[in-house]
Design an enzyme around this catalytic site. Structure first.
Site, PDB file in Angstrom:
ATOM      1  N   CYS A 107       0.736  -1.262  -0.193  1.00 43.27           N
ATOM      2  CA  CYS A 107      -0.001   0.240  -0.216  1.00 43.27           C
ATOM      3  C   CYS A 107       0.758   1.609  -0.152  1.00 43.27           C
ATOM      4  O   CYS A 107       1.712   1.389   1.019  1.00 43.27           O
ATOM      5  CB  CYS A 107      -0.909   0.198   1.230  1.00 43.27           C
ATOM      6  N   CYS A 110      -0.555   4.537   2.598  1.00 41.30           N
ATOM      7  CA  CYS A 110       0.244   4.218   3.954  1.00 41.30           C
ATOM      8  C   CYS A 110      -0.485   2.657   4.781  1.00 41.30           C
ATOM      9  O   CYS A 110       0.785   2.998   4.593  1.00 41.30           O
ATOM     10  CB  CYS A 110      -1.723   4.663   4.678  1.00 41.30           C
ATOM     11  N   SER A 111      -1.405   1.986   4.703  1.00 40.39           N
ATOM     12  CA  SER A 111      -1.418   0.997   5.477  1.00 40.39           C
ATOM     13  C   SER A 111      -2.343   0.007   5.130  1.00 40.39           C
ATOM     14  O   SER A 111      -2.858  -1.410   6.248  1.00 40.39           O
ATOM     15  CB  SER A 111      -0.633   0.642   6.454  1.00 40.39           C
ATOM     16  N   CYS A 112      -2.736   0.270   4.076  1.00 42.48           N
ATOM     17  CA  CYS A 112      -4.420  -0.568   3.435  1.00 42.48           C
ATOM     18  C   CYS A 112      -3.936  -2.192   3.388  1.00 42.48           C
ATOM     19  O   CYS A 112      -3.166  -2.591   2.858  1.00 42.48           O
ATOM     20  CB  CYS A 112      -4.774  -0.277   1.942  1.00 42.48           C
TER      21      CYS A 112
END
Length: 338
Positions: A107, A110-112
């Site tokens: 991702c 961000c951090s999906c």
């Protein structure tokens, strides 16, 4: 109410996420928007109960049931309805590794991440280094994980987002023709479902294994290169609380807009220099500090714009927690604020 980053704060309480997270939770509990039990349950579910074993079960089923595999690759959400876990509102696609194509997930914003299938994302997945390099030089990154691919293998990198999450269906290891679904589940690792590892039945016992707690039994190669620690899942209680409040809001039907939260989290990530260290609040890991500082800031910004919370009220309540005027043992709205 303002959604800007600068609220004119002039003391440490205004930026320290520990009392601010407590303040947000206690105010939401008072207003009946969320319950302490719901926050605790969200933390417990993702830290202890929901782990990569869900994804491992899906992979093992696909390896043993060709019709299920076809449905999984065509419409993952519909295929996952046959399992007893809930994927929530995440839109998920599964990408199959073959002899000719290797898939990996990242991702870049961000951090999906497909939490319902893989648990919480590992620390290295959230680092600026992984997020930026995986799309630019995937073979080099995979090599640092110990995965060397033949030159004729195509590497496809799938960039997750708030709209869609990806999971890799790794190739079934050779020598497992006689294995049943449970035995195959035991071979599947989280890293293989992210795409930074290939499975080998003869060596799987020495690799990171999926367990009921979602814990790892080996070190993280990429994390070692970055000098990071990956356990525990949350480096400090305030990080778990920031996560738990957000998930509880999302799951309780209060109209919490996950996409709007994701946009603010992306803004916070992009506004933070790639080499920035989080402020040391006594946590074990600088990357985790920075990430959950961004998470808390994004959550507060969203609540200030979309609920009747305001920055001044949060400031005042955070000061009470920081000064000891309000303690963790107090009961608010019938629920204890941990």
């Amino acid at each position: 109410m303002s959604d800007g980053h600068d609220h004119g704060h002039d003391d440490e309480t205004a930026t320290d996420p520990r009392p601010r997270v407590r303040a947000i939770q206690s105010l939401l509990v008072e207003k009946g928007i969320v319950s302490t039990d719901a926050v605790d349950e969200a933390i417990s579910a993702y830290e202890r109960d929901i782990g990569p074993q869900n994804g491992a079960r899906v992979v093992a089923r696909a390896w043993t049931d060709p019709e299920f595999k076809r449905r999984l690759l065509a419409d993952a959400e519909a295929a996952l309805d046959s399992f007893d876990f809930d994927v929530g509102m995440q839109h998920i696609q599964v990408k199959e590794n073959t002899d000719d194509v290797h898939n990996a997930v990242v991702c870049t914003l961000c951090s999906c991440y497909p939490w319902s299938l893989l648990g919480l994302p590992p620390t290295w997945y959230k680092t600026p280094s992984y997020r930026s390099r995986m799309v630019r030089e995937p073979r080099s990154v995979l090599d640092e994980f110990g995965l060397e691919l033949e030159e004729d293998v195509t590497v496809d990198v799938w960039d997750s987002s708030s709209e869609i999450r990806y999971m890799v269906l790794p190739q079934r290891p050779d020598g497992t023709a006689g294995y049943d679904e449970d035995e195959l589940t035991d071979l599947v690792t989280r890293d293989a479902m992210i795409g930074v590892e290939r499975l080998d039945a003869s060596s799987s016992a020495s690799t990171e294994r999926v367990t009921d707690g979602g814990s790892d039994e080996s070190e993280e190669p990429f994390a070692e290169l970055l000098g990071l620690e990956t356990e525990p899942t949350f480096a400090a209680p305030w990080q778990a609380r920031a996560f738990g409040v957000t998930v509880a809001l999302y799951e309780n039907g209060s109209g919490f807009d996950w996409s709007a939260f994701q946009e603010r989290l992306i803004d916070e990530v992009e506004a933070t220099p790639a080499d920035a260290d989080g402020v040391d609040y006594g946590d074990a890991d600088a990357t985790e500090r920075t990430y959950y500082e961004q998470w808390q800031a994004a959550l507060e910004r969203l609540l200030v714009t979309q609920t009747d919370l305001d920055t001044e009220t949060v400031d005042a309540r955070a000061t009470e927690f920081a000064s000891g005027e309000r303690t963790a043992e107090e009961f608010v709205g019938g629920s204890r604020v941990h």
